[in-house]
Scaffold this motif. Structure first.
Motif, PDB file in Angstrom:
ATOM      1  N   VAL A 131     -28.320  15.338  16.416  1.00 22.71           N
ATOM      2  CA  VAL A 131     -28.955  16.286  15.486  1.00 22.71           C
ATOM      3  C   VAL A 131     -28.906  17.701  16.056  1.00 22.71           C
ATOM      4  CG1 VAL A 131     -31.124  16.964  14.393  1.00 22.71           C
ATOM      5  CG2 VAL A 131     -30.482  14.552  14.493  1.00 22.71           C
ATOM      6  N   GLU A 132     -29.282  17.831  17.317  1.00 23.70           N
ATOM      7  CA  GLU A 132     -29.295  19.148  17.971  1.00 23.70           C
ATOM      8  C   GLU A 132     -27.900  19.767  17.980  1.00 23.70           C
ATOM      9  OE1 GLU A 132     -30.846  18.047  21.735  1.00 23.70           O
ATOM     10  OE2 GLU A 132     -32.775  17.421  20.907  1.00 23.70           O
ATOM     11  N   THR A 133     -26.888  18.939  18.248  1.00 18.18           N
ATOM     12  CA  THR A 133     -25.511  19.444  18.311  1.00 18.18           C
ATOM     13  C   THR A 133     -25.056  19.975  16.960  1.00 18.18           C
ATOM     14  OG1 THR A 133     -24.948  17.919  20.112  1.00 18.18           O
ATOM     15  CG2 THR A 133     -23.115  18.817  18.816  1.00 18.18           C
ATOM     16  N   VAL A 134     -25.368  19.243  15.883  1.00 15.46           N
ATOM     17  CA  VAL A 134     -24.978  19.694  14.539  1.00 15.46           C
ATOM     18  C   VAL A 134     -25.666  21.014  14.197  1.00 15.46           C
ATOM     19  CG1 VAL A 134     -25.097  19.183  12.074  1.00 15.46           C
ATOM     20  CG2 VAL A 134     -24.442  17.393  13.684  1.00 15.46           C
ATOM     21  N   ILE A 135     -26.942  21.126  14.522  1.00 11.72           N
ATOM     22  CA  ILE A 135     -27.679  22.362  14.228  1.00 11.72           C
ATOM     23  C   ILE A 135     -27.100  23.531  15.018  1.00 11.72           C
ATOM     24  CG2 ILE A 135     -29.913  23.515  14.431  1.00 11.72           C
ATOM     25  CD1 ILE A 135     -31.225  20.814  13.825  1.00 11.72           C
ATOM     26  N   SER A 145     -15.125  19.385  11.921  1.00  9.19           N
ATOM     27  CA  SER A 145     -15.393  18.590  13.122  1.00  9.19           C
ATOM     28  C   SER A 145     -16.772  18.874  13.699  1.00  9.19           C
ATOM     29  CB  SER A 145     -14.322  18.835  14.184  1.00  9.19           C
ATOM     30  OG  SER A 145     -14.306  20.192  14.573  1.00  9.19           O
ATOM     31  N   GLY A 146     -17.270  20.099  13.512  1.00  8.10           N
ATOM     32  CA  GLY A 146     -18.580  20.433  14.036  1.00  8.10           C
ATOM     33  C   GLY A 146     -19.716  19.789  13.272  1.00  8.10           C
ATOM     34  N   LEU A 147     -19.446  19.349  12.034  1.00  7.82           N
ATOM     35  CA  LEU A 147     -20.486  18.754  11.213  1.00  7.82           C
ATOM     36  C   LEU A 147     -20.819  17.332  11.632  1.00  7.82           C
ATOM     37  CD1 LEU A 147     -19.470  20.038   7.665  1.00  7.82           C
ATOM     38  CD2 LEU A 147     -21.323  20.861   9.117  1.00  7.82           C
ATOM     39  N   HIS A 148     -19.837  16.634  12.232  1.00  7.67           N
ATOM     40  CA  HIS A 148     -20.150  15.268  12.657  1.00  7.67           C
ATOM     41  C   HIS A 148     -20.759  15.232  14.051  1.00  7.67           C
ATOM     42  CE1 HIS A 148     -16.761  15.178  15.335  1.00  7.67           C
ATOM     43  NE2 HIS A 148     -15.876  15.189  14.376  1.00  7.67           N
ATOM     44  N   GLY A 149     -20.834  16.394  14.705  1.00  6.70           N
ATOM     45  CA  GLY A 149     -21.517  16.455  15.995  1.00  6.70           C
ATOM     46  C   GLY A 149     -20.924  15.538  17.031  1.00  6.70           C
ATOM     47  N   ILE A 150     -21.759  14.672  17.586  1.00  5.52           N
ATOM     48  CA  ILE A 150     -21.339  13.780  18.662  1.00  5.52           C
ATOM     49  C   ILE A 150     -20.847  12.461  18.070  1.00  5.52           C
ATOM     50  CG2 ILE A 150     -22.111  12.558  20.731  1.00  5.52           C
ATOM     51  CD1 ILE A 150     -24.327  14.677  20.982  1.00  5.52           C
ATOM     52  N   LEU A 204     -38.518  20.599  11.080  1.00  7.60           N
ATOM     53  CA  LEU A 204     -37.662  19.825  10.174  1.00  7.60           C
ATOM     54  C   LEU A 204     -38.207  18.418   9.991  1.00  7.60           C
ATOM     55  CD1 LEU A 204     -34.115  20.893  11.471  1.00  7.60           C
ATOM     56  CD2 LEU A 204     -35.316  21.702   9.432  1.00  7.60           C
ATOM     57  N   GLN A 205     -38.821  17.873  11.032  1.00 11.12           N
ATOM     58  CA  GLN A 205     -39.396  16.528  10.931  1.00 11.12           C
ATOM     59  C   GLN A 205     -40.636  16.508  10.043  1.00 11.12           C
ATOM     60  OE1 GLN A 205     -39.696  15.833  15.163  1.00 11.12           O
ATOM     61  NE2 GLN A 205     -38.003  14.340  15.114  1.00 11.12           N
ATOM     62  N   GLU A 206     -41.286  17.659   9.885  1.00 12.71           N
ATOM     63  CA  GLU A 206     -42.402  17.738   8.947  1.00 12.71           C
ATOM     64  C   GLU A 206     -41.901  17.560   7.517  1.00 12.71           C
ATOM     65  OE1 GLU A 206     -44.363  21.429   9.580  1.00 12.71           O
ATOM     66  OE2 GLU A 206     -45.042  20.931  11.616  1.00 12.71           O
ATOM     67  N   ILE A 207     -40.681  18.059   7.272  1.00 15.27           N
ATOM     68  CA  ILE A 207     -40.074  17.925   5.943  1.00 15.27           C
ATOM     69  C   ILE A 207     -39.513  16.518   5.761  1.00 15.27           C
ATOM     70  CG2 ILE A 207     -38.246  18.796   4.428  1.00 15.27           C
ATOM     71  CD1 ILE A 207     -38.461  21.468   5.968  1.00 15.27           C
ATOM     72  N   ASN A 208     -38.887  16.006   6.830  1.00 20.39           N
ATOM     73  CA  ASN A 208     -38.270  14.671   6.769  1.00 20.39           C
ATOM     74  C   ASN A 208     -38.613  13.913   8.050  1.00 20.39           C
ATOM     75  OD1 ASN A 208     -36.727  12.387   6.576  1.00 20.39           O
ATOM     76  ND2 ASN A 208     -34.755  13.441   6.426  1.00 20.39           N
ATOM     77  N   PRO A 209     -39.614  13.047   8.020  1.00 20.23           N
ATOM     78  CA  PRO A 209     -39.999  12.299   9.224  1.00 20.23           C
ATOM     79  C   PRO A 209     -38.878  11.420   9.767  1.00 20.23           C
ATOM     80  CG  PRO A 209     -41.721  12.172   7.547  1.00 20.23           C
ATOM     81  CD  PRO A 209     -40.524  12.776   6.892  1.00 20.23           C
ATOM     82  N   ASN A 210     -37.922  11.050   8.913  1.00 23.50           N
ATOM     83  CA  ASN A 210     -36.780  10.219   9.341  1.00 23.50           C
ATOM     84  C   ASN A 210     -35.544  11.074   9.591  1.00 23.50           C
ATOM     85  OD1 ASN A 210     -38.171   7.681   9.106  1.00 23.50           O
ATOM     86  ND2 ASN A 210     -37.981   7.881   6.878  1.00 23.50           N
ATOM     87  N   LEU A 211     -35.763  12.242  10.159  1.00 29.58           N
ATOM     88  CA  LEU A 211     -34.685  13.211  10.337  1.00 29.58           C
ATOM     89  C   LEU A 211     -33.491  12.627  11.099  1.00 29.58           C
ATOM     90  CD1 LEU A 211     -34.026  16.294   9.916  1.00 29.58           C
ATOM     91  CD2 LEU A 211     -34.772  16.606  12.279  1.00 29.58           C
ATOM     92  N   PHE A 215     -29.737  12.277   9.619  1.00 28.87           N
ATOM     93  CA  PHE A 215     -28.607  12.956  10.242  1.00 28.87           C
ATOM     94  C   PHE A 215     -27.536  11.956  10.669  1.00 28.87           C
ATOM     95  CE2 PHE A 215     -30.536  16.996  10.104  1.00 28.87           C
ATOM     96  CZ  PHE A 215     -29.618  17.937  10.541  1.00 28.87           C
ATOM     97  N   ALA A 216     -27.952  10.794  11.153  1.00 29.43           N
ATOM     98  CA  ALA A 216     -26.981   9.776  11.554  1.00 29.43           C
ATOM     99  C   ALA A 216     -26.119   9.361  10.369  1.00 29.43           C
ATOM    100  CB  ALA A 216     -27.691   8.563  12.148  1.00 29.43           C
ATOM    101  N   GLU A 217     -26.756   9.211   9.203  1.00 28.58           N
ATOM    102  CA  GLU A 217     -25.999   8.860   7.997  1.00 28.58           C
ATOM    103  C   GLU A 217     -25.077   9.999   7.575  1.00 28.58           C
ATOM    104  OE1 GLU A 217     -29.125   7.957   5.287  1.00 28.58           O
ATOM    105  OE2 GLU A 217     -29.627   6.030   6.249  1.00 28.58           O
ATOM    106  N   ASN A 218     -25.604  11.248   7.641  1.00 26.01           N
ATOM    107  CA  ASN A 218     -24.774  12.412   7.287  1.00 26.01           C
ATOM    108  C   ASN A 218     -23.577  12.534   8.227  1.00 26.01           C
ATOM    109  OD1 ASN A 218     -26.438  13.166   5.184  1.00 26.01           O
ATOM    110  ND2 ASN A 218     -27.665  14.564   6.426  1.00 26.01           N
ATOM    111  N   ILE A 219     -23.835  12.351   9.511  1.00 24.03           N
ATOM    112  CA  ILE A 219     -22.770  12.459  10.510  1.00 24.03           C
ATOM    113  C   ILE A 219     -21.674  11.442  10.237  1.00 24.03           C
ATOM    114  CG2 ILE A 219     -22.273  12.006  12.955  1.00 24.03           C
ATOM    115  CD1 ILE A 219     -24.995  13.406  13.557  1.00 24.03           C
ATOM    116  N   ALA A 220     -22.075  10.217   9.861  1.00 25.51           N
ATOM    117  CA  ALA A 220     -21.089   9.174   9.542  1.00 25.51           C
ATOM    118  C   ALA A 220     -20.237   9.603   8.346  1.00 25.51           C
ATOM    119  CB  ALA A 220     -21.798   7.857   9.256  1.00 25.51           C
TER     120      ALA A 220
END
Length: 443
Positions: A131-135, A145-150, A204-211, A215-220
């Motif tokens: 998550v940190e890497t994508v941000i 390539s930067g959007l999928h992070g690690i 961001l976790q206040e907006i989405n507790p499952n952040l 992000f893992a799903e978005n990265i995939a």
């Protein structure tokens, strides 16, 4: 209990390594890497432990090194350690301390991997790191390539903890009473990653507790989009990129027909290091003048008539090499020019040889690159012609002009454009008594 089933499922799903592979673990001593070590030990994979001491935290750094050394010994595992003068490296290479540490550790891990015959290097990065890497990438500007992070796997690097987030790791470590050491620098907001971790992500976790899961799903998804784009790029490249001995050619009309134009050209030219800004300049110059140049750190792109030509930037050919009467050969780039003398007035029609009236030569002669303003009288003609115009007539690509040897007389006259045309003033005549023969040999 350790999450062994999820760990093994993640390894199998992403095909991180094969049975029988040897894995080198990067272990700092923190919770993440300690958990990774115990997981690998529990599933029976052959592993070794590697630790870097960056000498950035005085006694604390030495404490970490000693802890990891004892941990490896307690588990009867091979242990590898090194120490770096990280601040000195950062100053010498004009990079941040964090970038210096990253470069040093990855280079050393690969060195140990090869030397000790390991198949992969395992890093203990988890979902929060992704998550940190994508941000960070989005903040600084990024491509696909930067959007999928690690990624779980890239080349010889594997990241088998990406199925866990930081909270889950903390819970597993606490429940299993695993010993670890704390890195006090993780609490400092002087570093970009820490600032995002400590100040941005909580909001961001206040907006989405499952952040992390989101992000893992978005990265995939982003990784799948990148794979799709790579397949399309491969098909496009096969159609429009022509590889020749002197460079990469792309027809300008093919570039004009790309859609989306900027994205596809950026990805096609990414291997050559061209930035997005340069890509924009290229696209705005497609109808511009022949000879327009664009540069990356390693390559140059040239508008050459109907093509964009990409060539690697080479060290300039050494200019002003001298032919004395006793000189037999001179190296010029990848070519060689030989000199010989004869009383035989016969000559050949051969563009790789020049037959010159020796009496007209003023030694030392010079072999050099073409220079703007050079002119000569082409063999068989009466009037001067600029070499630049001659090259245009002969359809010499712009990027090859400086690689052509030019033979210059002691008085400054052009005698021969090696491999192309001799000057009419130096041809053999009825009054010639001795001949100088120059031959271009291309290696």
């Amino acid at each position: 209990m350790l999450p062994l089933t999820q760990f093994q499922d993640f390894i199998e799903h992403h095909k991180l390594f094969n049975q029988g592979n040897r894995i080198l673990l990067a272990v700092s001593g923190g919770k993440d890497s300690v958990l990774m070590l115990h997981l690998f030990k529990a599933i029976g994979v052959e592993i070794g432990v590697a630790h870097c001491n960056f000498n950035l935290r005085a006694d604390e750094a030495q404490r970490d090194e000693n802890f990891v050394k004892m941990l490896a010994a307690s588990l009867s595992l091979p242990f590898y350690v090194t120490q770096f003068d990280t601040k000195k490296y950062a100053a010498e290479n004009k990079v941040s301390t964090q970038m210096a540490a990253r470069s040093l550790r990855y280079a050393w891990f690969e060195e140990i991997r090869i030397k000790e015959n390991y198949d992969y290097i395992a890093l203990a990065q988890h979902q929060n790191d992704a998550v940190e890497t994508v941000i960070i990438n989005l903040t600084r500007g990024t491509g696909i390539s930067g959007l999928h992070g690690i990624l779980p796997k890239r080349d010889r690097l594997i990241r088998p903890l990406l199925f866990l987030n930081r909270q889950e790791i903390n819970e597993v470590v606490n429940k299993n009473d695993l010993s670890f050491v704390e890195d006090s620098s993780n609490l400092s907001t002087n570093y970009t990653r820490n600032k995002i971790r400590l100040e941005v992500i909580p909001h961001l976790q206040e907006i989405n507790p499952n952040l992390e899961k989101t992000f893992a799903e978005n990265i995939a998804r982003f990784a799948e989009i990148e794979d799709f784009l790579a397949l399309r790029l491969k098909k496009i490249a096969e159609k429009i990129i022509i590889k020749k001995g002197d460079g990469i050619y792309i027809a300008l009309n093919k570039i004009e027909n790309l859609n989306p134009q900027k994205l596809l050209l950026f990805e096609l030219l990414k291997p050559y290091g061209f930035t997005e800004t340069v890509i924009s300049e290229i696209l705005s110059s497609l109808k511009g003048l022949t000879g327009t140049h664009f540069f990356s750190a390693s390559h140059q792109a040239i508008i050459n008539r109907n093509h964009l030509v990409i060539v690697e930037i080479q060290e300039g050919v050494i200019a002003n090499q001298y032919f004395h009467p006793v000189t037999k050969t001179i190296k010029f780039g990848e070519s060689e020019i030989a000199q010989a003398f004869t009383d035989d007035l016969k000559f050949e029609v051969n563009k790789f040889k020049a037959f010159v009236d020796l009496s007209k030569l003023i030694f030392p002669l010079i072999i050099r690159n073409w220079q703007n303003g050079d002119k000569f009288i082409p063999l068989g003609m009466r009037n001067f012609k600029k070499l630049s115009d001659f090259f245009i007539d002969e359809k010499v690509p712009l990027h090859l002009k400086t690689s052509i040897p030019i033979l210059i007389n002691g008085n400054g006259d052009v005698i021969w454009i090696a491999g192309m045309r001799q000057d009419n003033r130096y041809k053999l005549t009825a009054t010639t008594k001795k001949v100088a023969i120059f031959e271009l040999k291309i290696n």
